[in-house]
Scaffold this active site. Structure first.
Site, PDB file in Angstrom:
ATOM      1  CE  LYS A  19       0.897   1.536   4.340  1.00  0.00           C
ATOM      2  NZ  LYS A  19       1.699   2.553   4.695  1.00  0.00           N
ATOM      3  CG  ASP A 146      -0.835  -0.135   7.799  1.00  0.00           C
ATOM      4  OD1 ASP A 146      -1.345   0.594   7.864  1.00  0.00           O
ATOM      5  OD2 ASP A 146       0.572  -0.097   7.736  1.00  0.00           O
TER       6      ASP A 146
END
Ligand code: ATP
Length: 312
Positions: A19, A146
């Site tokens: 990401k 995350d």
């Protein structure tokens, strides 16, 4: 509950993306020391692969271009993910976890969290549990901020510590050039530096900006480039001053935006199309300002099975 015994060779492989944070707004630390976040996560097609195989004993191995410095013991986030799911489901079936790493380690791209998300999906398939997405997200939230996002991928807003996800309306495919640096940055050290730089200045609670939401709705790379924002960038540059030259070089060579990814040190440059991304990658490599460059596009799908038995 324990699922039916598996043949020793049964294995499942899951691919999981890295990401970047298109927007990362950081509030003042709370009493627990954690900083409240308002972030826009964006998954890109730079992948790790995690294969879990039924085994006599728990085990873990790491291979691939980015394997240096990754722990192979119980501290690996993938091992913690497998244990957390096994405990929750009452499973007692050891697995060997083989991680093939292409996501830079300690690069601000959530590689460890990605492996944890992949392991949850892989073990769920291998053990035939059929865990709901909501349950997987709950387990993910307990592993790291995350992990939940990397189960879904795409582009999404994160609040709390990043684990509370909400959809955003995002159009288009974006072309990125990722500038990798030698050595990583410790996420806690970057947050501590952020607090130090802020000193006693009052920091408001983080709220997503209308500019970012509008840019994502438009699907326009230039608008998105102008809206990129990272409150941790100053701290990352303070700890690794050479990154300033990297950002300057990328913008000079034609990127429409450039930002430190998460806590760094990877820098993500946004380009208008495939061709400009290729040109930028070549120019950055030739400049010698970066250790390595990778091209990627986003959004990418979250952790998904690419091989092995599927339930049902
Ligand atoms: P984030 O962007 O989530 O803050 P990061 O991308 O900067 O994280 P990671 O690659 O996740 O950092 O690694 C941070 C540290 O976590 C590593 O230095 C390593 O010691 C440890 N770690 C534990 N499990 C893993 C894993 N599966 N892959 C990489 N690092 C791991």
């Amino acid at each position: 509950m324990t699922s039916a015994a598996l043949p020793p060779s049964a294995s499942v492989t899951v691919r999981v993306p890295a990401k970047i944070n298109l927007e990362l707004l950081v509030g003042p630390p709370g009493a627990d020391g954690y900083h409240p976040l308002a972030t826009v996560f964006h998954a890109v097609n730079l992948f790790d692969e995690v294969t879990v195989t039924a085994a006599e004993e728990w085990g873990l191995s790491v291979s691939g271009p980015q394997s240096l410095g990754v722990p192979v013991d119980g501290t690996n986030l993938a091992a913690k993910a497998a244990q957390a799911l096994a405990e929750r489901a009452g499973v007692d079936e050891p697995v060997h976890i083989a991680i093939r790493k292409d996501i830079p380690v300690a690069g601000g791209m959530a590689g460890g969290s990605a492996d944890a998300a992949a392991t949850l999906v892989a073990c769920d398939h291998l053990w035939g549990l059929g865990t709901t997405k909501q349950e997987l997200e709950e387990i993910a939230g307990g592993l790291g901020s995350d992990v939940a996002f990397l189960l879904s991928g795409g582009t999404a807003m994160g609040s709390g510590r990043g684990e509370i996800l909400a959809p955003v309306l995002a159009r288009g495919t974006y072309h990125w050039v990722l500038a990798l640096s030698e050595g990583g940055l410790s996420t806690p050290a970057v947050y501590a530096e952020c607090d130090r730089l802020r000193g006693s200045v009052a920091v408001p609670d983080p709220v997503p900006t209308p500019e970012m939401m509008q840019a994502l709705r438009s699907g326009d790379a230039r608008a998105l480039g102008a809206a990129l924002q990272n409150d941790l960038q100053a701290a990352a540059l303070s700890l690794m001053p050479a990154l300033t030259d990297v950002i300057d070089a990328g913008l000079e060579f034609g990127a429409v935006g450039g930002i430190v990814s998460g806590s760094g040190p990877t820098v993500a440059f946004l380009c208008e199309d495939t061709e400009s991304a290729l040109d930028l990658a070549v120019a950055l490599t030739a400049s010698g300002a970066v250790q390595d460059v990778r091209r990627a596009t986003g959004p990418a799908h979250g952790a998904h099975v690419i091989g092995g038995p599927r339930p049902g």
